[in-house]
Design a protein around this motif. Sequence first.
Motif, PDB file in Angstrom:
ATOM      1  N   ALA A   7       0.840  -1.198   0.000  1.00 25.02           N
ATOM      2  CA  ALA A   7       0.000   0.000   0.000  1.00 25.02           C
ATOM      3  C   ALA A   7       0.872   1.244   0.000  1.00 25.02           C
ATOM      4  CB  ALA A   7      -0.917   0.004   1.214  1.00 25.02           C
ATOM      5  N   GLU A   8       0.751   2.028  -1.079  1.00 26.42           N
ATOM      6  CA  GLU A   8       1.445   3.310  -1.230  1.00 26.42           C
ATOM      7  C   GLU A   8       2.942   3.186  -0.940  1.00 26.42           C
ATOM      8  OE1 GLU A   8      -0.650   6.092   1.222  1.00 26.42           O
ATOM      9  OE2 GLU A   8      -2.386   6.167  -0.107  1.00 26.42           O
ATOM     10  N   VAL A   9       3.544   2.168  -1.527  1.00 28.07           N
ATOM     11  CA  VAL A   9       4.963   1.885  -1.271  1.00 28.07           C
ATOM     12  C   VAL A   9       5.843   2.681  -2.231  1.00 28.07           C
ATOM     13  CG1 VAL A   9       6.763   0.116  -1.362  1.00 28.07           C
ATOM     14  CG2 VAL A   9       4.539  -0.398  -0.327  1.00 28.07           C
ATOM     15  N   THR A  10       6.760   3.424  -1.649  1.00 23.93           N
ATOM     16  CA  THR A  10       7.765   4.154  -2.416  1.00 23.93           C
ATOM     17  C   THR A  10       9.146   3.796  -1.869  1.00 23.93           C
ATOM     18  OG1 THR A  10       6.331   6.026  -2.966  1.00 23.93           O
ATOM     19  CG2 THR A  10       8.700   6.452  -2.961  1.00 23.93           C
ATOM     20  N   LYS A  11      10.100   3.614  -2.770  1.00 22.54           N
ATOM     21  CA  LYS A  11      11.483   3.360  -2.370  1.00 22.54           C
ATOM     22  C   LYS A  11      12.387   4.329  -3.116  1.00 22.54           C
ATOM     23  CE  LYS A  11      15.123   1.439  -0.581  1.00 22.54           C
ATOM     24  NZ  LYS A  11      15.438   1.590   0.861  1.00 22.54           N
ATOM     25  N   ARG A  12      13.189   5.057  -2.355  1.00 24.10           N
ATOM     26  CA  ARG A  12      14.139   6.007  -2.934  1.00 24.10           C
ATOM     27  C   ARG A  12      15.562   5.588  -2.578  1.00 24.10           C
ATOM     28  NH1 ARG A  12      10.080   9.260  -0.785  1.00 24.10           N
ATOM     29  NH2 ARG A  12       8.897  10.458  -2.352  1.00 24.10           N
ATOM     30  N   TYR A  13      16.450   5.787  -3.517  1.00 26.10           N
ATOM     31  CA  TYR A  13      17.881   5.610  -3.284  1.00 26.10           C
ATOM     32  C   TYR A  13      18.546   6.955  -3.533  1.00 26.10           C
ATOM     33  CZ  TYR A  13      17.122   0.551  -3.440  1.00 26.10           C
ATOM     34  OH  TYR A  13      16.687  -0.735  -3.184  1.00 26.10           O
ATOM     35  N   GLY A  14      19.105   7.540  -2.491  1.00 25.78           N
ATOM     36  CA  GLY A  14      19.745   8.835  -2.653  1.00 25.78           C
ATOM     37  C   GLY A  14      18.823   9.906  -3.175  1.00 25.78           C
ATOM     38  N   GLY A  15      17.565   9.812  -2.811  1.00 26.52           N
ATOM     39  CA  GLY A  15      16.588  10.792  -3.260  1.00 26.52           C
ATOM     40  C   GLY A  15      15.913  10.445  -4.564  1.00 26.52           C
ATOM     41  N   SER A  43      13.062  -5.789  -9.255  1.00 23.58           N
ATOM     42  CA  SER A  43      13.902  -6.407  -8.227  1.00 23.58           C
ATOM     43  C   SER A  43      13.846  -5.627  -6.922  1.00 23.58           C
ATOM     44  CB  SER A  43      15.351  -6.514  -8.719  1.00 23.58           C
ATOM     45  OG  SER A  43      15.453  -7.444  -9.785  1.00 23.58           O
ATOM     46  N   THR A  44      13.731  -4.313  -7.007  1.00 27.31           N
ATOM     47  CA  THR A  44      13.589  -3.506  -5.798  1.00 27.31           C
ATOM     48  C   THR A  44      12.318  -3.886  -5.055  1.00 27.31           C
ATOM     49  OG1 THR A  44      14.824  -1.642  -6.719  1.00 27.31           O
ATOM     50  CG2 THR A  44      13.317  -1.158  -4.907  1.00 27.31           C
ATOM     51  N   THR A  45      11.237  -4.108  -5.794  1.00 28.21           N
ATOM     52  CA  THR A  45       9.979  -4.523  -5.174  1.00 28.21           C
ATOM     53  C   THR A  45      10.135  -5.863  -4.466  1.00 28.21           C
ATOM     54  OG1 THR A  45       8.698  -3.321  -6.840  1.00 28.21           O
ATOM     55  CG2 THR A  45       7.558  -5.046  -5.611  1.00 28.21           C
ATOM     56  N   ILE A  46      10.789  -6.809  -5.115  1.00 29.21           N
ATOM     57  CA  ILE A  46      11.004  -8.120  -4.500  1.00 29.21           C
ATOM     58  C   ILE A  46      11.890  -7.994  -3.266  1.00 29.21           C
ATOM     59  CG2 ILE A  46      12.206 -10.319  -4.851  1.00 29.21           C
ATOM     60  CD1 ILE A  46      10.972 -10.411  -7.638  1.00 29.21           C
ATOM     61  N   ASP A  47      12.909  -7.170  -3.344  1.00 28.79           N
ATOM     62  CA  ASP A  47      13.775  -6.957  -2.179  1.00 28.79           C
ATOM     63  C   ASP A  47      12.985  -6.410  -0.993  1.00 28.79           C
ATOM     64  OD1 ASP A  47      15.969  -7.862  -3.562  1.00 28.79           O
ATOM     65  OD2 ASP A  47      16.812  -5.877  -3.962  1.00 28.79           O
ATOM     66  N   MET A  48      12.005  -5.554  -1.256  1.00 27.11           N
ATOM     67  CA  MET A  48      11.175  -5.034  -0.170  1.00 27.11           C
ATOM     68  C   MET A  48      10.242  -6.110   0.375  1.00 27.11           C
ATOM     69  SD  MET A  48      10.310  -1.068  -1.177  1.00 27.11           S
ATOM     70  CE  MET A  48       9.661  -1.392  -2.829  1.00 27.11           C
ATOM     71  N   LEU A  49       9.697  -6.961  -0.506  1.00 28.86           N
ATOM     72  CA  LEU A  49       8.841  -8.051  -0.045  1.00 28.86           C
ATOM     73  C   LEU A  49       9.579  -8.962   0.919  1.00 28.86           C
ATOM     74  CD1 LEU A  49       7.041  -9.220  -3.330  1.00 28.86           C
ATOM     75  CD2 LEU A  49       6.021  -7.949  -1.434  1.00 28.86           C
ATOM     76  N   MET A  50      10.854  -9.231   0.633  1.00 31.68           N
ATOM     77  CA  MET A  50      11.638 -10.159   1.439  1.00 31.68           C
ATOM     78  C   MET A  50      12.441  -9.459   2.523  1.00 31.68           C
ATOM     79  SD  MET A  50      10.468 -12.740   0.000  1.00 31.68           S
ATOM     80  CE  MET A  50      11.296 -13.878   1.102  1.00 31.68           C
ATOM     81  N   ASN A  51      12.240  -8.144   2.687  1.00 35.07           N
ATOM     82  CA  ASN A  51      12.905  -7.341   3.716  1.00 35.07           C
ATOM     83  C   ASN A  51      14.424  -7.295   3.528  1.00 35.07           C
ATOM     84  OD1 ASN A  51      12.606  -5.616   6.004  1.00 35.07           O
ATOM     85  ND2 ASN A  51      13.383  -7.251   7.327  1.00 35.07           N
ATOM     86  N   TYR A  52      14.879  -7.442   2.279  1.00 34.92           N
ATOM     87  CA  TYR A  52      16.293  -7.213   1.987  1.00 34.92           C
ATOM     88  C   TYR A  52      16.592  -5.717   1.978  1.00 34.92           C
ATOM     89  CZ  TYR A  52      16.097 -12.073   0.347  1.00 34.92           C
ATOM     90  OH  TYR A  52      15.917 -13.425   0.250  1.00 34.92           O
ATOM     91  N   THR A  53      15.578  -4.948   1.643  1.00 34.69           N
ATOM     92  CA  THR A  53      15.634  -3.492   1.768  1.00 34.69           C
ATOM     93  C   THR A  53      14.266  -3.032   2.238  1.00 34.69           C
ATOM     94  OG1 THR A  53      16.280  -1.422   0.667  1.00 34.69           O
ATOM     95  CG2 THR A  53      14.919  -2.939  -0.604  1.00 34.69           C
ATOM     96  N   ARG A  54      14.202  -1.855   2.836  1.00 31.33           N
ATOM     97  CA  ARG A  54      12.941  -1.392   3.411  1.00 31.33           C
ATOM     98  C   ARG A  54      12.394  -0.213   2.618  1.00 31.33           C
ATOM     99  NH1 ARG A  54      13.060  -2.174   9.972  1.00 31.33           N
ATOM    100  NH2 ARG A  54      13.424  -4.447   9.879  1.00 31.33           N
ATOM    101  N   PRO A  55      11.073  -0.117   2.534  1.00 31.48           N
ATOM    102  CA  PRO A  55      10.482   0.995   1.781  1.00 31.48           C
ATOM    103  C   PRO A  55      10.742   2.325   2.466  1.00 31.48           C
ATOM    104  CG  PRO A  55       8.786  -0.221   2.966  1.00 31.48           C
ATOM    105  CD  PRO A  55      10.037  -1.001   3.115  1.00 31.48           C
ATOM    106  N   SER A  56      10.830   3.364   1.647  1.00 30.24           N
ATOM    107  CA  SER A  56      10.943   4.712   2.206  1.00 30.24           C
ATOM    108  C   SER A  56       9.630   5.126   2.856  1.00 30.24           C
ATOM    109  CB  SER A  56      11.328   5.703   1.100  1.00 30.24           C
ATOM    110  OG  SER A  56      12.531   5.312   0.469  1.00 30.24           O
ATOM    111  N   THR A  57       8.524   4.763   2.220  1.00 25.94           N
ATOM    112  CA  THR A  57       7.192   4.987   2.765  1.00 25.94           C
ATOM    113  C   THR A  57       6.292   3.841   2.337  1.00 25.94           C
ATOM    114  OG1 THR A  57       6.519   6.294   0.827  1.00 25.94           O
ATOM    115  CG2 THR A  57       7.390   7.513   2.725  1.00 25.94           C
ATOM    116  N   GLY A  58       5.175   3.657   3.051  1.00 30.03           N
ATOM    117  CA  GLY A  58       4.209   2.638   2.683  1.00 30.03           C
ATOM    118  C   GLY A  58       4.303   1.401   3.562  1.00 30.03           C
ATOM    119  N   SER A  59       3.380   0.473   3.354  1.00 30.31           N
ATOM    120  CA  SER A  59       3.310  -0.748   4.161  1.00 30.31           C
ATOM    121  C   SER A  59       3.242  -1.981   3.276  1.00 30.31           C
ATOM    122  CB  SER A  59       2.090  -0.705   5.086  1.00 30.31           C
ATOM    123  OG  SER A  59       0.891  -0.674   4.331  1.00 30.31           O
TER     124      SER A  59
END
Length: 302
Positions: A7-15, A43-59
Amino acid sequence: MTAIQMAEVTKRYGGEPAVVDLDLTVDDGIVYGFLGPNGAGKSTTIDMLMNYTRPSTGSITVLGLDAQEDASRIHARTGILPDRFGVYRTLTGREHVKYVLDANDAIGDPEAVLDRVGLGDAIDQRAGGYSKGMEQRLGLAMAIAGEPELLVLDEPFSGLDPYGVRLVREVVEEERDRGATVFFSSHVLDQVERVCDQVGLLADGHLIAEGTPTELRDIAGVQTRLRIETTDHDPAVDGIRDLDGVTDVTYQGGELVVTCPRTAGNEILRQLEDAGVGIQSFDIDHGTTEDAFVELADARAD
């Protein structure tokens, strides 16, 4: 049950955004294809699903669990084939699969699993001697070992020959039939529509469309091409041109090509027969998910 909810997931790298305001729901027990070109954010989305990286915002929830707080419980119930999968060169295929089973406290037969992916003859060979395609199959075997509830496959067709590509499709179908949910990313769009129940199209971090392959073609306005071989040197086509939705009619070298809506094929053939046109054969090209992606991505860019 919902297998994946974002839900409303955004991921930023260096802005810079890699994924933007992603809302995604994957129902339990389906094959969901997450499609887009390299760099789209898959791949970024999959990394967030598996908690390899965390979203900047969203759940994010996976199998009803919070992707961050319950990551270890999610991993125990999920089989994953990551992009750029690498083997332990000194371990055999059997040892790779046994490692996964032991790590997840799961029951399974390494021989049966490796047979399913075509590595039965190489089960006790050290993986350092595997080809790229064999490594990819080993990664798939490790993902399905222990019959996980969710399969997450990142570019599973990478490095595979046509036989290997077909094998992946068959394994995915078997896992769905077993009751697992399969979520996989790919940029090989023509393969995905053969096995997916639902498809999400990702471009520049944005989910630009979602639906069944047929629905996506309809949304994008991808039209059908009906190719008809006739015995006539000059078939009567005026009535065909007047049908609703027909946008083009050409005749060359004994082949009549009609560009039309997906549902118009039967009416076109009936009119030709009523006009006395001899039909030797016909073929229907409904277009592909790749065609839909190109149309939708171009429309978004405009």
